[in-house]
Design an enzyme around this catalytic site. Sequence first.
Site, PDB file in Angstrom:
ATOM      1  N   ASP A 147      -2.193  -0.955   5.962  1.00  0.00           N
ATOM      2  CA  ASP A 147      -2.295  -0.242   7.134  1.00  0.00           C
ATOM      3  C   ASP A 147      -4.012  -0.142   7.552  1.00  0.00           C
ATOM      4  O   ASP A 147      -4.231   0.287   8.545  1.00  0.00           O
ATOM      5  CB  ASP A 147      -1.871   0.933   7.488  1.00  0.00           C
ATOM      6  N   ASP A 176       0.839  -1.296  -0.222  1.00  0.00           N
ATOM      7  CA  ASP A 176       0.027   0.098   0.089  1.00  0.00           C
ATOM      8  C   ASP A 176       0.759   1.350  -0.110  1.00  0.00           C
ATOM      9  O   ASP A 176       2.220   1.136   0.151  1.00  0.00           O
ATOM     10  CB  ASP A 176      -0.837   0.085   1.271  1.00  0.00           C
ATOM     11  N   ASP A 185      -0.181   5.245   1.153  1.00  0.00           N
ATOM     12  CA  ASP A 185      -0.419   5.995   2.286  1.00  0.00           C
ATOM     13  C   ASP A 185      -0.738   5.325   3.591  1.00  0.00           C
ATOM     14  O   ASP A 185      -1.494   4.194   3.641  1.00  0.00           O
ATOM     15  CB  ASP A 185      -1.824   6.677   2.031  1.00  0.00           C
TER      16      ASP A 185
END
Length: 248
Positions: free
Chosen positions: A202, A27, A29
């Site tokens: 996240d 991922d 961000d």
Amino acid sequence: MTKSQSLREPASLSDMCRKHAVALFVDFDGTMVEIAAGPDDISVPLNLAQALEALAARMDNRLAVISGRSLLDIKRHLGTPAIACAGSHGAELVSSDGSLLGPQPLELPRQALDALAEYARKEGLRFEAKTHGGALHYRSNPERGSDALSFATDISNSYGLAIKTGKCVVEVVQKGANKGNAVHAFMQTAAFAGATPIFIGDDVTDEDGFTACKELGGFGICVGNRDGTAAEYSVPSVEGVYEWLELF
């Protein structure tokens, strides 16, 4: 099956690669860069693109960035390193040489984007127009999150679209756009086929990636601990991701 207990840190990437071929999906961000107040406020390390390109070379090009951002936005922050990328939650995919994988993705109806933009203006939220989606950011007005989700859901239902939620953001996207489908698509290509897939992320939208990797014999790594995650392991922070990837 999801888990709520604290997760262990994974074995080192070097040890895994010595045992078998590994495919990495990361991922952006909250994983490669710290979360910021808004999508344009992130701070990207100056040598991140070069470090990712070097990592891809070490992995025999079995590395892909999979982000909710559009490919154009990813390019704005990383330039054009020779790595595979999926943007808009997997709606648009390119290989490491920049060639498009799969059909040309559909853009959202203009009426849907206009409605989201007008709602954001009236409610004091931040609207982000993407190539294949539209997002309402409410980090500066967290009390508006529930109403924003309700409005976005109404828009998605009206136009036959889908909803993605994340950290202080709700997004309207095309149906079928998710990071798990992106993992499956990449794993069907020659560069990735046969490797053990690992997804690092996240947020809630990364759960599809964790699940896809598990289905394909791999696993997920959650950045920070989160109840209900399908990830098998965790690292504590973005800095922990850098360390595990041996990036810098």
